[in-house]
Design an enzyme around this catalytic site. Structure first.
Site, PDB file in Angstrom:
ATOM      1  N   LYS A  75      21.499 -16.218   9.713  1.00 40.41           N
ATOM      2  CA  LYS A  75      21.533 -14.843   9.203  1.00 40.41           C
ATOM      3  C   LYS A  75      21.567 -13.805  10.325  1.00 40.41           C
ATOM      4  O   LYS A  75      22.047 -12.687  10.111  1.00 40.41           O
ATOM      5  CB  LYS A  75      20.334 -14.591   8.286  1.00 40.41           C
ATOM      6  CG  LYS A  75      20.440 -15.314   6.941  1.00 40.41           C
ATOM      7  CD  LYS A  75      21.708 -14.928   6.178  1.00 40.41           C
ATOM      8  CE  LYS A  75      21.708 -15.512   4.767  1.00 40.41           C
ATOM      9  NZ  LYS A  75      22.979 -15.250   4.057  1.00 40.41           N
ATOM     10  N   ARG A 131      12.908 -16.855   5.072  1.00 38.83           N
ATOM     11  CA  ARG A 131      13.120 -15.812   6.072  1.00 38.83           C
ATOM     12  C   ARG A 131      11.893 -14.909   6.195  1.00 38.83           C
ATOM     13  O   ARG A 131      11.099 -14.808   5.265  1.00 38.83           O
ATOM     14  CB  ARG A 131      14.347 -14.962   5.700  1.00 38.83           C
ATOM     15  CG  ARG A 131      15.675 -15.663   5.859  1.00 38.83           C
ATOM     16  CD  ARG A 131      16.837 -14.741   5.534  1.00 38.83           C
ATOM     17  NE  ARG A 131      16.857 -14.350   4.127  1.00 38.83           N
ATOM     18  CZ  ARG A 131      16.457 -13.180   3.660  1.00 38.83           C
ATOM     19  NH1 ARG A 131      15.991 -12.251   4.490  1.00 38.83           N
ATOM     20  NH2 ARG A 131      16.514 -12.904   2.372  1.00 38.83           N
ATOM     21  N   ASP A 147      29.106 -18.280   1.620  1.00 37.87           N
ATOM     22  CA  ASP A 147      28.059 -17.272   1.790  1.00 37.87           C
ATOM     23  C   ASP A 147      28.478 -16.013   2.533  1.00 37.87           C
ATOM     24  O   ASP A 147      27.973 -14.943   2.246  1.00 37.87           O
ATOM     25  CB  ASP A 147      26.872 -17.908   2.527  1.00 37.87           C
ATOM     26  CG  ASP A 147      25.611 -17.075   2.439  1.00 37.87           C
ATOM     27  OD1 ASP A 147      25.268 -16.628   1.331  1.00 37.87           O
ATOM     28  OD2 ASP A 147      24.962 -16.865   3.475  1.00 37.87           O
ATOM     29  N   SER A 199      20.500 -14.880  -2.410  1.00 44.88           N
ATOM     30  CA  SER A 199      20.181 -16.308  -2.415  1.00 44.88           C
ATOM     31  C   SER A 199      19.622 -16.729  -3.771  1.00 44.88           C
ATOM     32  O   SER A 199      18.753 -16.066  -4.331  1.00 44.88           O
ATOM     33  CB  SER A 199      19.153 -16.593  -1.321  1.00 44.88           C
ATOM     34  OG  SER A 199      18.747 -17.927  -1.357  1.00 44.88           O
ATOM     35  N   LYS A 258      25.905 -18.277  -5.845  1.00 42.31           N
ATOM     36  CA  LYS A 258      27.121 -18.161  -5.019  1.00 42.31           C
ATOM     37  C   LYS A 258      27.687 -19.528  -4.635  1.00 42.31           C
ATOM     38  O   LYS A 258      28.861 -19.813  -4.820  1.00 42.31           O
ATOM     39  CB  LYS A 258      26.835 -17.381  -3.726  1.00 42.31           C
ATOM     40  CG  LYS A 258      26.525 -15.931  -3.892  1.00 42.31           C
ATOM     41  CD  LYS A 258      26.555 -15.177  -2.574  1.00 42.31           C
ATOM     42  CE  LYS A 258      25.800 -15.844  -1.454  1.00 42.31           C
ATOM     43  NZ  LYS A 258      24.345 -16.002  -1.721  1.00 42.31           N
ATOM     44  N   THR A 259      26.813 -20.367  -4.075  1.00 41.02           N
ATOM     45  CA  THR A 259      27.263 -21.682  -3.611  1.00 41.02           C
ATOM     46  C   THR A 259      27.666 -22.555  -4.783  1.00 41.02           C
ATOM     47  O   THR A 259      28.710 -23.208  -4.765  1.00 41.02           O
ATOM     48  CB  THR A 259      26.147 -22.360  -2.795  1.00 41.02           C
ATOM     49  OG1 THR A 259      25.810 -21.522  -1.689  1.00 41.02           O
ATOM     50  CG2 THR A 259      26.607 -23.710  -2.267  1.00 41.02           C
ATOM     51  N   HIS A 283      28.461 -10.411   1.828  1.00 37.19           N
ATOM     52  CA  HIS A 283      27.544 -11.507   1.508  1.00 37.19           C
ATOM     53  C   HIS A 283      28.025 -12.119   0.204  1.00 37.19           C
ATOM     54  O   HIS A 283      27.572 -11.773  -0.885  1.00 37.19           O
ATOM     55  CB  HIS A 283      26.124 -10.960   1.365  1.00 37.19           C
ATOM     56  CG  HIS A 283      25.091 -12.029   1.192  1.00 37.19           C
ATOM     57  ND1 HIS A 283      23.930 -11.842   0.491  1.00 37.19           N
ATOM     58  CD2 HIS A 283      25.042 -13.305   1.645  1.00 37.19           C
ATOM     59  CE1 HIS A 283      23.201 -12.939   0.513  1.00 37.19           C
ATOM     60  NE2 HIS A 283      23.866 -13.843   1.199  1.00 37.19           N
ATOM     61  N   ARG A 341      16.687 -26.732   1.108  1.00 40.61           N
ATOM     62  CA  ARG A 341      18.054 -26.417   1.540  1.00 40.61           C
ATOM     63  C   ARG A 341      18.770 -27.627   2.122  1.00 40.61           C
ATOM     64  O   ARG A 341      18.163 -28.518   2.704  1.00 40.61           O
ATOM     65  CB  ARG A 341      18.019 -25.341   2.628  1.00 40.61           C
ATOM     66  CG  ARG A 341      17.471 -23.999   2.192  1.00 40.61           C
ATOM     67  CD  ARG A 341      18.545 -23.138   1.591  1.00 40.61           C
ATOM     68  NE  ARG A 341      18.063 -21.816   1.229  1.00 40.61           N
ATOM     69  CZ  ARG A 341      18.850 -20.819   0.895  1.00 40.61           C
ATOM     70  NH1 ARG A 341      20.163 -20.992   0.900  1.00 40.61           N
ATOM     71  NH2 ARG A 341      18.353 -19.651   0.542  1.00 40.61           N
TER      72      ARG A 341
END
Length: 528
Positions: A199, A57, A255, A236, A240-241, A218, A320
Site C-alpha cells: 500500500k 494496516r 486492486d 478491502s 473487488k478481488t 483503488h 490473506r
C-alpha cells in the site's frame, strides 16, 4: 558529516553488502523463509506465515515527510499526517544501522505499473525473507535484461523488528510507515503486516500518476471476450478481488490501476486476496491460486496435514493470500487493456438499506465516488472487530495523498469522454443491518454484475429510491425481484425507513467537508 550524507552512504553499503541477498528466485526465498523458521509449507505448497501483533494496516502510524517538494500538494490531515524532515532523517539513520546488525537481508528489484510508458522502477529491502517473497509476488517481476538498467525511483525499507520510541522518535507508537517524496524512500518499522509494503507504493503512485494526467484507482479490472473493460471500485472486503476473478473474463488486476489516455493498466504484478471463508465452490480461481510461491498470511493450518482452515479466524478475519497474477488462469498479458465501458462501485452497507444494484448518472457517480461509503470489515485495520460504517473518499482515502476533488474531476472527465456506464452495487447486508440481516448472496451479486456488464440492465425499467435518489432496476436475471428493493426484504418496514433516513443523513453530513464541488454534484446525493 550531515545526516543526509550518512543515510545515503549507509543505504549504499547495505545494498552492496554480501549479506544482502539480491533478486532471489521464488524457490530460493521459500527455502530461506523455511530455514529461518519464518513460516511453514501448506499441503498445497504455499508458505504460511503469521504477522504477530499487527494483522492489519496501521493508518494512524502512516506519515508523509512535509518537505518543500510536497508542501503545497498533499492534502494534509488525519490521513496524510505530516512529519518533519529532521524526524524522518533521524529515524531513517536508526533503521539503517539496525539493518546493518542483521545477519541477512533480502532485496527485490522490480516495477510498479504494467504500462512501460508510466511504470516506476522500485527496490524493496526486507529484514524477512517472506516479506521479500511477498514483494516478489505483488510487484511486477522484471526480465533478466530489464535488471541491467534498473535504477530505483523509490526504495522501500522494511524493518519489522525495529520498534520506534514515540517520545524520542516523534511517532505515535512503535510502528511507523513514512514516505519521503524528496528522498524517494518508504520507511517501515514495528509491524510485520506485509500489506504496508504494497500500500505504500500504491500511495506513491496515487501522488505521481495524476501529475501525468493519469487517474490512479483503488479498483480491480477485467476484460470480456469482446474487449469490453470493467472496473470494480471498493475498499478491502467489498468484493473487488472476488468479482473481478471471473472465469468468463480475463483479469487485468485485482486492486490497483491507472487510467491513461491509452486505457487501463495494472499497477501490480500480483493479487492480495482475502481468504476468510474461502471455498473452491464459491471462489475457484482464488482457491486454486494458493500453491507454491503464494504467501498465506495468518491462516490457521492443521499441524499434521498442513491443510489450511479458511473458516478459522482465531488470529484475525483479515486472512490473506499473496500470489503472482499468473496463478490465475485467464489473465491479460501484459496487464493492459482499453478504456472502461462499465464502472462498478462496491459498497458493503452495514445498515442493509442500500439497493443491491443501482444505475448512476455522472453526477451521482461523482457524488458516490467522493463519498466512498462502505463498512470497514473486521480485521482490515487494527481495532476493527465488527463492520463499521465509514466514508472512505474515492473508495481509497487511506492511500490518496492529493485532495479528493483531483481524483473525482478526473473520473467525471473519463466518464464523459468514454461514455462509461456506472453502477452502485451493495455487497453488504439485506433484510436488516449487521447482526439482524444477512450478507448479500454472492450468487445474486455475480448475477447483477453480469447483467450490468452485458447490457441487460440498459433497457430495464427502474424505480427511484425515495431516500437515496438511486435508479433501481425492477428486474435482473438470476435475482428475485423483491431482493432488488431493500425495503421489501425487511420484516419491519418502519425500521427500514428509520435506518435509511439515518444513513441518508450520514451521507449529507459527510459531504459537507468537500469544497470546490459543483451544486450538480452536491445535489446528486440522498433526497432526505
Amino acid at each position: 558529516m550531515n545526516t543526509t550524507h550518512v543515510t545515503s552512504t549507509l543505504l549504499d553499503e547495505l545494498i552492496k553488502s554480501e549479506k544482502t541477498h539480491k533478486d532471489l528466485s521464488t524457490p530460493q526465498l521459500v527455502e530461506k523463509a523455511l530455514e529461518r523458521n519464518e513460516g511453514k509449507l501448506t499441503s498445497t505448497g504455499a508458505l504460511q506465515v503469521t504477522t504477530g501483533k499487527y494483522t492489519g494496516r496501521s493508518p494512524k502510524d502512516k506519515f508523509i515527510v512535509q518537505d518543500h517538494s510536497v508542501m503545497d500538494k498533499v492534502d494534509w490531515g488525519s490521513v496524510n499526517q505530516p512529519i518533519s524532515p529532521e524526524t524522518f532523517e533521524n529515524l531513517y539513520e536508526k533503521v539503517l544501522k539496525h539493518l546493518q546488525q542483521q545477519d541477512e537481508l533480502f532485496l527485490f528489484r522490480g516495477f510498479a505499473g504494467a504500462d512501460k510508458t508510466y511504470r516506476m522502477p522500485i527496490t524493496v529491502i526486507n529484514e524477512y525473507a517472506w516479506h521479500n517473497l511477498f514483494s516478489r509476488q505483488l510487484f511486477i517481476r522484471p526480465k533478466l535484461e530489464e535488471l541491467k538498467n534498473h535504477s530505483a525511483e523509490f526504495t522501500v525499507i522494511s524493518a519489522p523488528s525495529f520498534k520506534a520510541d514515540p517520545e524520542v522518535d516523534g511517532t505515535k507508537s512503535e510502528t511507523f510507515i513514512i514516505i519521503s517524496f524528496e528522498k524517494r524512500i518508504v520507511l517501515i518499522g514495528g509491524t510485520e503486516y506485509a500489506g504496508e509494503i504494497k500500500k505504500s507504493i500504491f500511495s506513491i503512485m496515487n501522488f505521481l500518476l495524476p501529475e501525468q494526467n493519469i487517474m490512479s484507482m483503488h479498483c480491480s479490472a477485467n476484460v470480456g471476450v469482446e474487449g469490453d473493460v470493467a472496473l470494480f471500485f471498493g475498499l478491502s472486503g467489498t468484493g473487488k478481488t472476488t468479482l473481478s476473478a471471473d472465469p468468463n473474463r480475463q483479469l487485468i488486476g485485482d486492486d490497483e490501476h491507472g487510467w491513461s489516455n491509452n486505457g487501463v493498466f495494472n499497477i501490480e504484478g500480483g493479487c492480495y486476496a482475502k481468504t476468510v471463508n474461502l471455498s473452491e465452490e464459491k471462489e475457484p480461481q482464488i482457491y486454486n491460486a494458493i500453491k507454491f510461491g503464494t504467501v498465506l498470511e495468518n491462516v490457521i493450518i492443521n499441524g499434521d496435514t498442513r491443510e489450511a482452515d479458511y473458516d478459522d479466524t482465531s488470529l484475525t478475519e483479515n486472512t490473506r493470500a499473496a500470489y503472482s497474477i499468473d496463478k490465475i488462469p485467464n489473465i491479460v498479458e501484459p496487464s493492459i487493456a482499453g478504456h472502461p465501458n462499465t464502472i462498478i462501485f462496491l459498497t458493503a452497507d452495514a445498515f442493509g438499506v442500500l439497493p443491491p444494484i443501482s444505475k448512476l448518472t455522472k453526477e451521482q457517480a461523482m457524488y458516490h465516488f467522493l463519498s466512498g461509503y462502505t463498512s470497514k470489515l473486521a480485521g482490515t485495520e487494527r481495532g476493527i472487530t465488527e463492520p463499521e460504517a465509514t466514508f472512505s473518499t474515492c473508495f481509497g482515502s487511506p492511500f490518496l495523498p492529493l485532495p479528493a476533488y483531483r481524483y473525482a474531476e478526473m473520473l467525471g472527465q473519463k466518464i464523459d469522454q468514454h461514455e462509461a456506464k456506472v453502477f452502485l452495487v451493495n455487497t453488504g447486508w439485506s433484510g436488516g443491518g449487521y447482526g439482524t440481516g444477512e450478507r448479500m448472496k454472492l450468487a445474486y451479486t455475480r448475477a447483477m454484475v453480469q447483467a450490468a456488464l452485458e447490457g441487460e440492465l440498459d433497457s430495464v425499467e427502474t424505480t427511484m429510491d425515495p431516500f437515496f435518489g438511486l435508479h433501481v432496476p425492477t428486474h435482473c436475471p438470476g435475482v428475485p425481484d423483491h431482493v432488488l428493493q431493500p425495503k421489501k426484504t425487511w420484516a419491519d418496514p418502519n425500521a427500514y425507513d428509520k435506518k435509511a433516513k439515518e444513513l441518508a443523513q450520514q451521507f449529507k453530513e459527510n459531504f459537507k467537508k468537500f469544497d470546490n464541488i459543483s451544486d450538480d454534484i452536491k445535489n446528486a446525493g440522498p433526497l432526505v
